[in-house]
Design a protein around this motif. Structure first.
Motif, mmCIF file in Angstrom:
data_model
loop_
_atom_site.group_PDB
_atom_site.id
_atom_site.type_symbol
_atom_site.label_atom_id
_atom_site.label_comp_id
_atom_site.label_asym_id
_atom_site.label_seq_id
_atom_site.Cartn_x
_atom_site.Cartn_y
_atom_site.Cartn_z
ATOM 1 N N ARG A 1 52.342 -68.892 9.822
ATOM 2 C CA ARG A 1 51.668 -69.249 11.067
ATOM 3 C C ARG A 1 51.158 -67.987 11.769
ATOM 4 N N GLN A 2 51.998 -66.971 11.852
ATOM 5 C CA GLN A 2 51.595 -65.729 12.511
ATOM 6 C C GLN A 2 50.577 -64.969 11.681
ATOM 7 N N LEU A 3 50.776 -64.945 10.377
ATOM 8 C CA LEU A 3 49.836 -64.243 9.490
ATOM 9 C C LEU A 3 48.427 -64.805 9.639
ATOM 10 N N GLN A 4 48.294 -66.120 9.655
ATOM 11 C CA GLN A 4 46.968 -66.728 9.741
ATOM 12 C C GLN A 4 46.269 -66.362 11.043
ATOM 13 N N GLN A 5 47.019 -66.263 12.124
ATOM 14 C CA GLN A 5 46.423 -65.856 13.395
ATOM 15 C C GLN A 5 45.998 -64.390 13.369
ATOM 16 N N LEU A 6 46.841 -63.536 12.807
ATOM 17 C CA LEU A 6 46.588 -62.098 12.847
ATOM 18 C C LEU A 6 45.497 -61.670 11.875
ATOM 19 N N THR A 7 45.450 -62.266 10.692
ATOM 20 C CA THR A 7 44.435 -61.876 9.716
ATOM 21 C C THR A 7 43.045 -62.370 10.109
ATOM 22 N N ALA A 8 42.970 -63.305 11.040
ATOM 23 C CA ALA A 8 41.671 -63.800 11.508
ATOM 24 C C ALA A 8 41.027 -62.863 12.519
ATOM 25 N N GLN A 9 41.745 -61.836 12.943
ATOM 26 C CA GLN A 9 41.228 -60.920 13.948
ATOM 27 C C GLN A 9 40.419 -59.786 13.289
ATOM 28 N N PHE A 10 39.804 -58.997 14.127
ATOM 29 C CA PHE A 10 38.900 -57.934 13.681
ATOM 30 C C PHE A 10 39.642 -56.898 12.837
ATOM 31 N N ASP A 11 39.052 -56.526 11.702
ATOM 32 C CA ASP A 11 39.654 -55.523 10.825
ATOM 33 C C ASP A 11 39.501 -54.119 11.414
ATOM 34 N N VAL A 12 40.594 -53.346 11.369
ATOM 35 C CA VAL A 12 40.535 -51.926 11.727
ATOM 36 C C VAL A 12 40.420 -51.159 10.412
ATOM 37 N N LEU A 13 39.198 -51.103 9.877
ATOM 38 C CA LEU A 13 38.997 -50.534 8.555
ATOM 39 C C LEU A 13 39.162 -49.013 8.580
ATOM 40 N N GLY A 14 39.503 -48.471 7.423
ATOM 41 C CA GLY A 14 39.717 -47.039 7.308
ATOM 42 C C GLY A 14 38.447 -46.298 6.954
ATOM 43 N N PRO A 15 38.588 -44.976 6.790
ATOM 44 C CA PRO A 15 39.859 -44.247 6.894
ATOM 45 C C PRO A 15 40.344 -44.108 8.328
ATOM 46 N N TRP A 16 41.648 -44.307 8.514
ATOM 47 C CA TRP A 16 42.220 -44.238 9.852
ATOM 48 C C TRP A 16 42.325 -42.802 10.361
ATOM 49 N N SER A 17 42.025 -41.835 9.518
ATOM 50 C CA SER A 17 42.012 -40.440 9.982
ATOM 51 C C SER A 17 41.000 -40.248 11.091
ATOM 52 N N TYR A 18 39.970 -41.115 11.153
ATOM 53 C CA TYR A 18 38.987 -41.020 12.224
ATOM 54 C C TYR A 18 39.551 -41.509 13.558
ATOM 55 N N HIS A 19 40.602 -42.355 13.504
ATOM 56 C CA HIS A 19 41.173 -42.939 14.705
ATOM 57 C C HIS A 19 42.417 -42.204 15.175
ATOM 58 N N TYR A 20 43.043 -41.470 14.271
ATOM 59 C CA TYR A 20 44.360 -40.919 14.555
ATOM 60 C C TYR A 20 44.324 -39.401 14.491
#
Length: 234
Positions: A209-228
């Protein structure tokens, strides 16, 4: 008998998973990025040893960590305050995964085969698979990797060459995921190590139930080095 997958990216219903071994759902298929992404979106992950067919799992109950419930024990908190390390995201994905696959103690190796390595490197290049690295004295001494879909993170494996190195990477990962709005980390199966961080078991229906809600949200695509930005010193 468990179903044998064909060329289609379709899996049997989770209700068909075995209770012994817990969660074994299907075998066969391939490790194409599309199939692996389809699996994760349905609460399924590949896990098999070299020489075995590809096996697909969805255990019940499921070990998870809510990022806001991360528990940091006193000795680790002291290590984190000392900052004798540096943490980066998505700078050495292939190396992190290779070190996760390296022999540990008396174990000759892990389930991370060359085929798995190639598959997740492709997913990393597509922006879905991520690594978190811990450095000390300019040496990569610990880290972990996993998958992100929407605001759901799936932890896969970690390694440490020095005391607490993987724990440092894990804490920084969880705190960053919380800041980005990720709601759940899939830890797959129970371990005492993860329980000490606050992870707990929930039943598969609630997990889905939680997975279906969370995976439907916007992807934070990588590389995450740009964000972190790198944290700590080293």
């Amino acid at each position: 008998m468990i179903p044998w997958l064909d060329h289609r990216h379709q899996f049997p219903p989770l209700s068909q998973a075995l209770t012994e071994p817990n969660g074994l759902l299907a075998a066969g298929g391939d490790l194409a990025p599309g199939r692996i992404l389809a699996a994760y979106r349905q609460g399924i992950f590949p896990w098999f040893m070299p020489g075995e067919p590809i096996l697909w799992w969805s255990p019940d109950p499921r070990m998870v960590l809510y990022p806001a419930q991360l528990h940091i024990h006193r000795s680790l908190a002291k290590t984190l305050r000392n900052k004798s390390y540096r943490v980066t995201f998505d700078t050495e994905f292939a190396q992190v995964m290779s070190l996760c696959a390296a022999p540990r103690g008396e174990q000759p190796g892990t389930w991370i085969s060359a085929d798995m390595l190639a598959a997740y490197i492709a997913l990393h290049e597509a922006g879905f698979a991520h690594s978190i690295e811990c450095w000390m004295d300019d040496e990569l001494v610990g880290g972990l990797y996993g998958m992100a879909i929407g605001k759901m993170f799936y932890g896969e494996s970690m390694f440490a060459k020095r005391a607490d190195a993987s724990k440092i990477a894990f804490v920084h990962a969880v705190q960053w995921l919380q800041a980005q709005g990720f709601g759940l980390i899939d830890c797959q199966m129970y371990t005492d190590h993860l329980a000490r961080f606050g992870a707990l078991e929930i039943d598969l229906a609630e997990f889905m139930r939680q997975l279906q809600q969370l995976t439907a949200q916007f992807d934070v695509l990588g590389p995450w080095s740009y964000h972190y930005e790198s944290r700590g010193s080293g």
